[in-house]
Design an enzyme around this catalytic site. Sequence first.
Site, PDB file in Angstrom:
ATOM      1  N   ASP A 342     -39.756  48.780 -32.966  1.00 43.17           N
ATOM      2  CA  ASP A 342     -39.670  50.076 -32.297  1.00 43.17           C
ATOM      3  C   ASP A 342     -38.513  50.075 -31.303  1.00 43.17           C
ATOM      4  OD1 ASP A 342     -40.874  52.703 -31.428  1.00 43.17           O
ATOM      5  OD2 ASP A 342     -41.056  51.587 -29.551  1.00 43.17           O
ATOM      6  N   GLU A 378     -35.859  50.179 -36.002  1.00 40.09           N
ATOM      7  CA  GLU A 378     -35.692  51.588 -35.646  1.00 40.09           C
ATOM      8  C   GLU A 378     -34.430  51.606 -34.790  1.00 40.09           C
ATOM      9  OE1 GLU A 378     -38.202  55.274 -33.713  1.00 40.09           O
ATOM     10  OE2 GLU A 378     -38.276  53.341 -32.711  1.00 40.09           O
TER      11      GLU A 378
END
Length: 705
Positions: A342, A378
């Site tokens: 993330d 990401e």
Amino acid sequence: MQLWPGEAYPLGATYDGAGTNFAVFSEAADRIELCLLHDDGSESAVELRESDAFVRHAYLPGVMPGQRYGFRVHGPYEPARGQRCNAAKLLLDPYAKAISGAIDWGEAVYGYHFGAPDKRNDLDSAPYTMASVVVNPYFDWGDDRPPRTDYHRTVLYEAHVKGLTMRHPDLPDELRGTYAALAHPAIIGHLTELGVTALELMPVHQFVNDHRLADAGLANYWGYNTIGFFAPHNTYASWGDRGQQVLEFKSAVRALHEAGIEVILDVVYNHTAEGNHLGPTLSFRGLDNASYYRLTEDPTYYMDTTGTGNSLLMRSPHVLQMIMDSLRYWVTDMHVDGFRFDLAATLARQFHEVDRLSSFFDLVQQDPVVSQVKLIAEPWDVGEGGYQVGNFPPMWTEWNGKYRDTVRDLWRGEQGSLAEFAGRLTGSSDLYQDDGRRPLASINFVTCHDGFTLRDLVSYNEKHNAANGEDNRDGESHNRSWNCGAEGESDDPEVTELRARQMRNFLATLMLSQGVPMLSHGDEFGRTQGGNNNAYCQDNELAWVKWPEGEGEETALAAFTRAMVWLRRDHPVFRRRRFFHGRPVEGTHDELSDIAWFTPEGAEMTRGDWDGATASAMTVFLNGNAISEPGPRGERIQDDSFLLMFNASPQDLEFVIPVNHGKEWQVVVDTSRADGLPPGTGVKAGAGQRLELRDRSLVVLQRPA
């Protein structure tokens, strides 16, 4: 209580069958107490007197799995100097393998008083906070083996443990929303039938439900608020939270592996749940604030490139060690197959700028365990220069946000998107080829947990996030969505038919694109969140997958999704390991190029055709006889050839089948049909023949090798 010196490594609580070794790092502490917690609310405290390189440690004979514990750190509380030690706060072990309980939000878990943030708060937090748990590391893995599915055969399925399983009609009530549910035949059967090879789980590291959300009657549903990087989240366990969550998670991984499904974890190493200077004191802040967090020039405050209040200090050797130890633990002890990071751009921030050669990537590159699993970035964060799609190191794959945006633009009718769409369809060579990566570096997706679901993407022009309690200010405002003529649910048959066609267009495009496809859970059923594009706090039926019962549009879409996944899996021309050359491939004895582009009239595309302001339709030829990469034993790979006809315009168009690229073809996909075209029912067509394509539809023709 016996207290032996113990060892400084490994960090955390390590049970050996006779007792437990405890080790914790803090450079800021003057003294550290290990507190063993009892069920009557009392605690037994012993000081960790042994210290090696700022690691305090001790071995306690007879301390068994299930024992709850925490630390109390005596040291400086000087926020202006970046220190926030406070022995009144019971702290979680950063290396805890399991965490018990939940936070009872109140002033006691904070290091300051609500009415006076500059005044130290000495209220005891123990009755109101979570506890670390000693776990039993032994587990019967049997003959478990990682599937090790190659990227070119991978189909990712992003899912939430609770959201995927909470409403499944065939699951017992006591299993819904748990790790055990993932191992249930009803869930595994659906995934294998769909053709999924890897389950990408949204955060399962122990996370915290924010104080603000709890006060509002909401919850941190998504889980991007980690407090324990080694511990499976305890509320997803049906067996208990005194270490049972570890056994249950391992059992789920073992069952998924038996079905040939990999397990990939969405991990949040960029920040913690302690927030900014006004956040609670739960673990890292009280142990050694300045060693764990990036502080500003005024050390009272935190540097925040994550939008969550803090960012971990990625140039700290202790933070890097913790992250690498965590990653190795989940691979070696929990048997997971990879990670999706993330806000991964934050991991590259050693100082302020994003550095693709930062220490974190160096460590991953040379690590013999972590470097061998799937690593997905990401590739952005909220800091300056944080959008880094295409800039991660060669061994990484990336969520391709440019693919998502371009595919959405094409099918919603955005002008001038055809040329970029061609690049995204063929693996985004502009992003990945220059650093030696392949099309498989691109994780292609149209939807994910963050944003509209597939159904909402074709049903809403605007976000509808009122339920989040932020006056609809939260969530992305530019969604590249189109509601097909009516905002929200509609009974108009023309609108509903167009929406169903658009969903088939998106799913078909995803599976026909070079790269690695990722589905978002429930999109195969056309699930809706009522236009909420930021359901991070909706732990309820708004965000949970509604499984279809009986026949209907939902099951028809699932059947189409399954057919497209299997079409991709059956044909290597859709999952090439190398970029197209745009010319004939040597050694194939085929004069045709490996790929060719045509106008709807069947003429090869010119620069003017690509640059046309209204260009929204084309035909793509994929030559199954011109695949340049060899098979696993060096053999030549041959496949059928395909024509992909895209009509993203608002009018029906006639397409001419190109001459000199095959005499006989059969239609195998037609998104204008409600069933998408079941196998064996497609019409046959010849070179030069005209086919009429419905507005906003996609047709695939196949020619045997």
